[in-house]
Design a protein around this motif. Sequence first.
Motif, PDB file in Angstrom:
ATOM      1  N   GLN A   1       0.824  -1.207   0.000  1.00 24.76           N
ATOM      2  CA  GLN A   1       0.000   0.000   0.000  1.00 24.76           C
ATOM      3  C   GLN A   1       0.860   1.259   0.000  1.00 24.76           C
ATOM      4  N   LYS A   2       1.817   1.292  -0.941  1.00 23.08           N
ATOM      5  CA  LYS A   2       2.717   2.437  -1.065  1.00 23.08           C
ATOM      6  C   LYS A   2       2.629   3.005  -2.472  1.00 23.08           C
ATOM      7  N   LEU A   3       2.675   4.323  -2.552  1.00 22.62           N
ATOM      8  CA  LEU A   3       2.644   5.021  -3.830  1.00 22.62           C
ATOM      9  C   LEU A   3       3.908   5.853  -3.952  1.00 22.62           C
ATOM     10  N   MET A   4       4.707   5.550  -4.971  1.00 24.73           N
ATOM     11  CA  MET A   4       5.918   6.296  -5.229  1.00 24.73           C
ATOM     12  C   MET A   4       5.609   7.353  -6.284  1.00 24.73           C
ATOM     13  N   ILE A   5       5.920   8.601  -5.950  1.00 22.39           N
ATOM     14  CA  ILE A   5       5.700   9.719  -6.872  1.00 22.39           C
ATOM     15  C   ILE A   5       7.059  10.287  -7.242  1.00 22.39           C
ATOM     16  N   GLU A   6       7.300  10.439  -8.543  1.00 26.26           N
ATOM     17  CA  GLU A   6       8.514  11.071  -9.040  1.00 26.26           C
ATOM     18  C   GLU A   6       8.132  12.447  -9.581  1.00 26.26           C
ATOM     19  N   TYR A   7       8.774  13.469  -9.036  1.00 31.31           N
ATOM     20  CA  TYR A   7       8.468  14.850  -9.395  1.00 31.31           C
ATOM     21  C   TYR A   7       9.419  15.349 -10.479  1.00 31.31           C
ATOM     22  N   LEU A   8       8.984  16.335 -11.225  1.00 34.45           N
ATOM     23  CA  LEU A   8       9.805  16.897 -12.287  1.00 34.45           C
ATOM     24  C   LEU A   8      11.080  17.547 -11.751  1.00 34.45           C
ATOM     25  N   ASN A   9      11.059  17.977 -10.489  1.00 35.45           N
ATOM     26  CA  ASN A   9      12.245  18.612  -9.905  1.00 35.45           C
ATOM     27  C   ASN A   9      13.297  17.590  -9.469  1.00 35.45           C
ATOM     28  N   GLY A  10      13.025  16.300  -9.708  1.00 33.28           N
ATOM     29  CA  GLY A  10      13.972  15.256  -9.371  1.00 33.28           C
ATOM     30  C   GLY A  10      13.677  14.534  -8.074  1.00 33.28           C
ATOM     31  N   GLY A  11      12.781  15.070  -7.263  1.00 37.46           N
ATOM     32  CA  GLY A  11      12.436  14.429  -6.001  1.00 37.46           C
ATOM     33  C   GLY A  11      11.603  13.171  -6.210  1.00 37.46           C
ATOM     34  N   VAL A  12      11.824  12.191  -5.338  1.00 35.54           N
ATOM     35  CA  VAL A  12      11.040  10.960  -5.372  1.00 35.54           C
ATOM     36  C   VAL A  12      10.578  10.677  -3.950  1.00 35.54           C
ATOM     37  N   TYR A  13       9.262  10.571  -3.786  1.00 32.23           N
ATOM     38  CA  TYR A  13       8.665  10.365  -2.471  1.00 32.23           C
ATOM     39  C   TYR A  13       7.861   9.068  -2.475  1.00 32.23           C
ATOM     40  N   LEU A  14       7.872   8.379  -1.350  1.00 35.10           N
ATOM     41  CA  LEU A  14       7.105   7.154  -1.183  1.00 35.10           C
ATOM     42  C   LEU A  14       6.063   7.400  -0.096  1.00 35.10           C
ATOM     43  N   PHE A  15       4.791   7.415  -0.497  1.00 35.55           N
ATOM     44  CA  PHE A  15       3.685   7.687   0.425  1.00 35.55           C
ATOM     45  C   PHE A  15       3.083   6.381   0.919  1.00 35.55           C
ATOM     46  N   HIS A  16       2.720   6.363   2.213  1.00 30.77           N
ATOM     47  CA  HIS A  16       2.159   5.160   2.820  1.00 30.77           C
ATOM     48  C   HIS A  16       1.336   5.542   4.041  1.00 30.77           C
ATOM     49  N   PRO A  17       0.181   4.994   4.273  1.00 31.19           N
ATOM     50  CA  PRO A  17      -0.502   4.006   3.444  1.00 31.19           C
ATOM     51  C   PRO A  17      -1.343   4.681   2.358  1.00 31.19           C
ATOM     52  N   VAL A  18      -1.370   4.050   1.208  1.00 26.33           N
ATOM     53  CA  VAL A  18      -2.222   4.484   0.099  1.00 26.33           C
ATOM     54  C   VAL A  18      -3.039   3.263  -0.307  1.00 26.33           C
ATOM     55  N   SER A  19      -4.343   3.356  -0.098  1.00 26.49           N
ATOM     56  CA  SER A  19      -5.226   2.225  -0.386  1.00 26.49           C
ATOM     57  C   SER A  19      -5.334   1.991  -1.889  1.00 26.49           C
ATOM     58  N   VAL A  20      -5.828   0.826  -2.238  1.00 25.64           N
ATOM     59  CA  VAL A  20      -6.075   0.513  -3.647  1.00 25.64           C
ATOM     60  C   VAL A  20      -7.044   1.533  -4.227  1.00 25.64           C
ATOM     61  N   GLN A  21      -8.089   1.880  -3.480  1.00 24.10           N
ATOM     62  CA  GLN A  21      -9.061   2.863  -3.969  1.00 24.10           C
ATOM     63  C   GLN A  21      -8.402   4.217  -4.241  1.00 24.10           C
ATOM     64  N   GLU A  22      -7.509   4.646  -3.352  1.00 21.18           N
ATOM     65  CA  GLU A  22      -6.799   5.915  -3.571  1.00 21.18           C
ATOM     66  C   GLU A  22      -5.912   5.826  -4.811  1.00 21.18           C
ATOM     67  N   ALA A  23      -5.244   4.695  -5.006  1.00 20.80           N
ATOM     68  CA  ALA A  23      -4.384   4.522  -6.179  1.00 20.80           C
ATOM     69  C   ALA A  23      -5.201   4.548  -7.466  1.00 20.80           C
ATOM     70  N   ILE A  24      -6.371   3.934  -7.435  1.00 24.97           N
ATOM     71  CA  ILE A  24      -7.267   3.969  -8.601  1.00 24.97           C
ATOM     72  C   ILE A  24      -7.703   5.413  -8.872  1.00 24.97           C
ATOM     73  N   GLU A  25      -8.061   6.130  -7.822  1.00 25.46           N
ATOM     74  CA  GLU A  25      -8.468   7.535  -7.982  1.00 25.46           C
ATOM     75  C   GLU A  25      -7.336   8.359  -8.584  1.00 25.46           C
ATOM     76  N   PHE A  26      -6.109   8.128  -8.121  1.00 25.12           N
ATOM     77  CA  PHE A  26      -4.952   8.827  -8.690  1.00 25.12           C
ATOM     78  C   PHE A  26      -4.842   8.507 -10.184  1.00 25.12           C
ATOM     79  N   ALA A  27      -4.872   7.228 -10.529  1.00 27.47           N
ATOM     80  CA  ALA A  27      -4.710   6.810 -11.921  1.00 27.47           C
ATOM     81  C   ALA A  27      -5.799   7.381 -12.819  1.00 27.47           C
ATOM     82  N   GLN A  28      -7.009   7.547 -12.292  1.00 31.44           N
ATOM     83  CA  GLN A  28      -8.136   8.031 -13.095  1.00 31.44           C
ATOM     84  C   GLN A  28      -8.333   9.545 -13.005  1.00 31.44           C
ATOM     85  N   ALA A  29      -7.570  10.210 -12.159  1.00 33.18           N
ATOM     86  CA  ALA A  29      -7.738  11.660 -11.994  1.00 33.18           C
ATOM     87  C   ALA A  29      -7.332  12.397 -13.267  1.00 33.18           C
ATOM     88  N   PRO A  30      -8.145  13.357 -13.711  1.00 38.12           N
ATOM     89  CA  PRO A  30      -7.769  14.122 -14.903  1.00 38.12           C
ATOM     90  C   PRO A  30      -6.518  14.970 -14.660  1.00 38.12           C
TER      91      PRO A  30
END
Length: 109
Positions: free
Chosen positions: A45-74
Amino acid sequence: FDKYGGIGKWENLASDEVSGFINDGDYLRVHSSNLLGAQYFKMDQKLMIEYLNGGVYLFHPVSVQEAIEFAQAPSKGGWNHQNLVRTKKPFVILKKAGTKRWRFTKPSP
């Protein structure tokens, strides 16, 4: 897809792309003024985000529903700010902003 192989601006993901992101840990390149891409680790239940500025963050906990919402967000950047930054979702910095870009690869089974 944009010219770099990422999702075009305001483009919705196909269901197989969402499934790959959620279930297989596929790296998702995004069109954003702030984010480069993301990878979801369902079992942890971890979401890794890579930013354009070079930063990489690992967020936890991120539920499956939250990950789906992220993937489907405009707006992936808007979702990131609203649901991770504003809510002060716990995170670990994997790479500080301004350092050379790298790619996290999922471990072999």
